[in-house]
Design a protein around this motif. Structure first.
Motif, short mmCIF file in Angstrom:
data_model
loop_
_atom_site.label_atom_id
_atom_site.label_comp_id
_atom_site.label_asym_id
_atom_site.label_seq_id
_atom_site.Cartn_x
_atom_site.Cartn_y
_atom_site.Cartn_z
N LYS A 11 0.81 -1.21 0.00
CA LYS A 11 0.00 0.00 0.00
C LYS A 11 0.86 1.28 0.00
N VAL A 12 1.88 1.30 -0.86
CA VAL A 12 2.70 2.50 -0.99
C VAL A 12 1.99 3.52 -1.86
N THR A 13 2.48 4.76 -1.84
CA THR A 13 1.89 5.80 -2.67
C THR A 13 2.17 5.51 -4.15
N GLU A 14 1.44 6.21 -5.02
CA GLU A 14 1.61 5.96 -6.46
C GLU A 14 3.02 6.26 -6.93
N GLY A 15 3.63 7.34 -6.40
CA GLY A 15 4.99 7.66 -6.78
C GLY A 15 5.97 6.57 -6.39
N ARG A 16 5.80 6.02 -5.19
CA ARG A 16 6.67 4.93 -4.74
C ARG A 16 6.39 3.65 -5.54
N LEU A 17 5.13 3.45 -5.92
CA LEU A 17 4.79 2.26 -6.71
C LEU A 17 5.51 2.29 -8.06
N LYS A 18 5.51 3.45 -8.70
CA LYS A 18 6.23 3.58 -9.97
C LYS A 18 7.73 3.32 -9.77
N LEU A 19 8.25 3.79 -8.65
CA LEU A 19 9.67 3.60 -8.37
C LEU A 19 9.99 2.12 -8.15
N LEU A 20 9.08 1.39 -7.51
CA LEU A 20 9.30 -0.04 -7.31
C LEU A 20 9.23 -0.79 -8.64
N VAL A 21 8.38 -0.33 -9.55
CA VAL A 21 8.35 -0.91 -10.90
C VAL A 21 9.71 -0.73 -11.57
N ALA A 22 10.25 0.48 -11.46
CA ALA A 22 11.58 0.74 -12.03
C ALA A 22 12.66 -0.10 -11.34
N CYS A 23 12.52 -0.32 -10.04
CA CYS A 23 13.49 -1.17 -9.32
C CYS A 23 13.44 -2.59 -9.88
N GLY A 24 12.24 -3.09 -10.18
CA GLY A 24 12.13 -4.42 -10.76
C GLY A 24 12.80 -4.50 -12.12
N ALA A 25 12.62 -3.45 -12.93
CA ALA A 25 13.28 -3.43 -14.24
C ALA A 25 14.79 -3.37 -14.10
N ALA A 26 15.27 -2.54 -13.18
CA ALA A 26 16.72 -2.42 -12.97
C ALA A 26 17.30 -3.74 -12.50
N GLY A 27 16.63 -4.40 -11.56
CA GLY A 27 17.12 -5.67 -11.06
C GLY A 27 17.15 -6.74 -12.14
N GLY A 28 16.13 -6.75 -12.99
CA GLY A 28 16.09 -7.74 -14.06
C GLY A 28 17.24 -7.58 -15.05
N ILE A 29 17.49 -6.35 -15.48
CA ILE A 29 18.61 -6.09 -16.39
C ILE A 29 19.94 -6.42 -15.73
N ALA A 30 20.09 -6.01 -14.48
CA ALA A 30 21.36 -6.22 -13.77
C ALA A 30 21.69 -7.70 -13.63
N ALA A 31 20.68 -8.50 -13.25
CA ALA A 31 20.95 -9.93 -13.04
C ALA A 31 21.13 -10.67 -14.36
N THR A 32 20.37 -10.28 -15.37
CA THR A 32 20.43 -10.99 -16.66
C THR A 32 21.76 -10.77 -17.36
N PHE A 33 22.25 -9.53 -17.37
CA PHE A 33 23.46 -9.20 -18.12
C PHE A 33 24.68 -9.00 -17.23
N ASN A 34 24.56 -9.22 -15.90
CA ASN A 34 25.66 -8.95 -14.99
C ASN A 34 26.14 -7.51 -15.18
N ALA A 35 25.16 -6.59 -15.22
CA ALA A 35 25.45 -5.19 -15.51
C ALA A 35 24.64 -4.30 -14.55
N PRO A 36 25.09 -4.16 -13.30
CA PRO A 36 24.30 -3.42 -12.31
C PRO A 36 24.11 -1.94 -12.65
N LEU A 37 25.15 -1.28 -13.16
CA LEU A 37 24.99 0.13 -13.52
C LEU A 37 24.03 0.29 -14.69
N ALA A 38 24.13 -0.58 -15.66
CA ALA A 38 23.24 -0.50 -16.82
C ALA A 38 21.80 -0.69 -16.40
N GLY A 39 21.55 -1.57 -15.42
CA GLY A 39 20.20 -1.74 -14.92
C GLY A 39 19.64 -0.46 -14.34
#
Length: 559
Positions: A139-167
């Motif tokens: 039950k986070v605010t909408e702004g935080r919800l969008k940020l968590l969506v971006a965190c999921g995208a960053a984590g996915g890219i980082a783990a898949t390509f071994n590229a944390p900064l790129a994520g």
């Protein structure tokens, strides 16, 4: 911070599961860990079919993922990133949790059965769905919800390509579309957490091994600049060709959608039979191209073949990303280009593999128009710092040339074709479609640029606005001064602080009277004060004032 770490851990685990699914289905359908590493060989499960098994593998895969996507999550079809961008821009970051499961299975089946797509789009959508689900459960605010969506995208890219900064930069540049300290901190936490899990599962080896590259002649910068421009043309061309083939598939197919991937798989199978290097993601072929393992003619054939195979996979209803195909296309272009200039200028051209890497980054930048992500991810994928200067040059030129050639990127074009403009009003939204001129207030009395800070403080206090427009001695508009800027200047030592309003005036993002309110809101939300001047579209002079209250007043207009 805690939620960002949890989302990162979920994305990292999701990446491990997704990679395992791809490997399992690839072995099931082809009999190899990666069929692109042994193109043209037979499937040991059905050796009597010889290389012709590739005609049936996409059909079998389509029979499995077609009904799955059509029944449970239609948004899992395609390359995934545009759907995440739309969820953040116009849907408050809300993504169905079903997407994570369906996307994992559908994309793994698509790639494993020969679909010539990448794994980054799916893992971005998978990680984003996890972030959205956790955010709504918390039950986070909408702004935080969008940020968590971006965190999921960053984590996915980082783990898949071994590229944390790129994520991190992928999430901020493409998903959020903005940079802030909070967003950077949260996405870094998610990216690092996912990378630790990814490295524990996949190791810490670099993605590509390239020969040493050094700029020995200034002529090399000219060659690299030209490659950047050519790569932009190829990147934009890939975007257009992708949707051209998708339109052709839509026009041809008249049957049920769940059956479309299986029937279309026959066409994909013919492409794989003629060019088996197109099977799956194709990293072994990409690696061999960077090492100079192919002739120029075959490299160009692989380039065209990848465009066709990827476009056909997406067009028939497959699920997978376009990031890896753009890297593949760029590698073929760069290798062909590097081989050509090496024959023409053997003493000054440099290593062919370096041109392949530069082509990878430049084509992606031309297609996606994400230069920071392109530079960072190519550096992390190779660990080759010596190439960073020419890489930056080519990517910046590719991005600039792409802007001249096309308005949309490979991601936003998919949405615009559905009538969705990420910068425009959302469909059915209460606020956004109105014109700014219909909701703006009269322009407050401007401050002359020669006004002292003490007088400006009194006028700002009495005005009821947190900011006021500023004009120069001739009456021309020069910007806006905010109460915060005046207060900060008054708190400085008198001999170091500005003394006049004109020294503090800043030009905000221009808002014009004939703009839709949805576009103006972006400028309003990023402005330092509580409002922004509205400019006449003909002469650029301020004619009104737009504030957050004006935007809310538009609700009554819409009602």
């Amino acid at each position: 911070m805690v939620l960002a770490v949890v989302v990162g851990a979920g994305s990292g685990a999701g990446s491990v599961v997704f990679r395992w699914c791809i490997q399992t289905f690839t072995r099931l359908f082809s009999g190899h860990a990666d069929y692109a590493a042994a193109p043209g060989t037979s499937n040991p499960h059905v050796p009597w079919l010889g290389p012709y098994f590739v005609l049936l593998a996409p059909v079998a895969g389509g029979l499995m993922y077609g009904p799955l996507v059509n029944r449970f999550a239609k948004e899992a079809r395609g390359h995934g990133v545009p759907e995440v961008m739309l969820a953040v821009a116009q849907r408050g970051g809300r993504i169905s949790p079903k997407v994570a499961v369906v996307k994992t299975l559908a994309s793994a089946l698509t790639i494993g059965s020969g679909g010539s797509v990448g794994r980054e789009g799916p893992i971005v959508q998978i990680g984003s769905a996890l972030g959205s689900t956790l955010g709504r459960m918390s039950k986070v605010t909408e702004g935080r919800l969008k940020l968590l969506v971006a965190c999921g995208a960053a984590g996915g890219i980082a783990a898949t390509f071994n590229a944390p900064l790129a994520g991190v930069f992928f999430a901020m540049e493409l998903i959020l579309g903005t940079f802030s300290a909070e967003a950077f901190g949260a996405t870094v936490l998610a990216s690092v957490t996912a990378s630790v899990i990814g490295r524990a599962a996949f190791g810490n080896a670099v993605f590509l091994h390239l020969p040493d590259f050094h700029i020995d002649h200034l002529a090399q910068y000219g060659l690299i600049a030209l490659l950047g421009v050519v790569a932009a043309v190829v990147g934009v061309g890939f975007s257009r060709f992708l949707y051209l083939i998708e339109d052709a598939c839509d026009w041809v197919w008249r049957g049920p959608e769940w059956l479309r991937p299986a029937v279309g798989g026959l066409a994909l199978g013919l492409v794989l039979l003629a060019l088996p290097e197109m099977y799956g993601v194709g990293y072994p072929v990409l690696q061999k191209a960077t090492q100079g393992g192919y002739a120029v003619g075959f490299l160009l054939l692989l380039l065209v073949g990848k465009m066709l195979a990827t476009s056909l996979t997406i067009g028939i209803g497959g699920s997978g990303g376009v990031f890896a195909p753009s890297l593949f296309i760029g590698a073929m272009l760069g290798s062909a280009y590097g081989t050509g200039v090496h024959h023409l200028l053997p003493q000054s051209a440099g290593a062919v593999g370096a041109y392949a890497l530069i082509g990878m980054g430049a084509v992606f930048a031309g297609a996606a128009r994400a230069p920071i992500t392109a530079v960072v991810i190519l550096f992390e994928l190779t660990g080759e710092y010596s190439i960073i200067l020419p890489l930056m040059l080519a990517i910046v030129l590719a991005t600039a040339a792409s802007r001249l050639l096309a308005h949309d990127t490979i991601y936003t074009l998919k949405l615009r074709r559905r009538g969705i403009d990420l910068e425009g009003p959302a469909r059915g939204a209460w606020i956004g479609g109105q014109r700014v001129s219909a909701v703006m207030d009269p322009l407050p009395s401007p401050l002359p640029a020669s006004t002292t800070l003490a007088d400006a403080a009194d006028l700002l206090r009495l005005s009821g606005h947190g900011a006021l427009p500023v004009i120069d001695g001739s009456g021309a508009y020069v910007g806006v001064v905010t109460a915060q800027a005046v207060a900060e200047a008054l708190a400085e030592q008198p001999d170091a602080a500005p003394s006049l309003v004109g020294q503090l005036a800043e030009l905000p993002t221009p808002v014009q009277a004939d703009q839709p309110l949805a576009l103006a809101l972006h400028a309003l939300l990023s402005a330092a004060g509580t409002g922004v001047p509205v400019l006449d579209p003909d002469n650029g002079k301020p004619v009104g004032w737009l504030s957050h209250q004006n935007a809310l007043r538009a609700v009554h207009t819409a009602a």
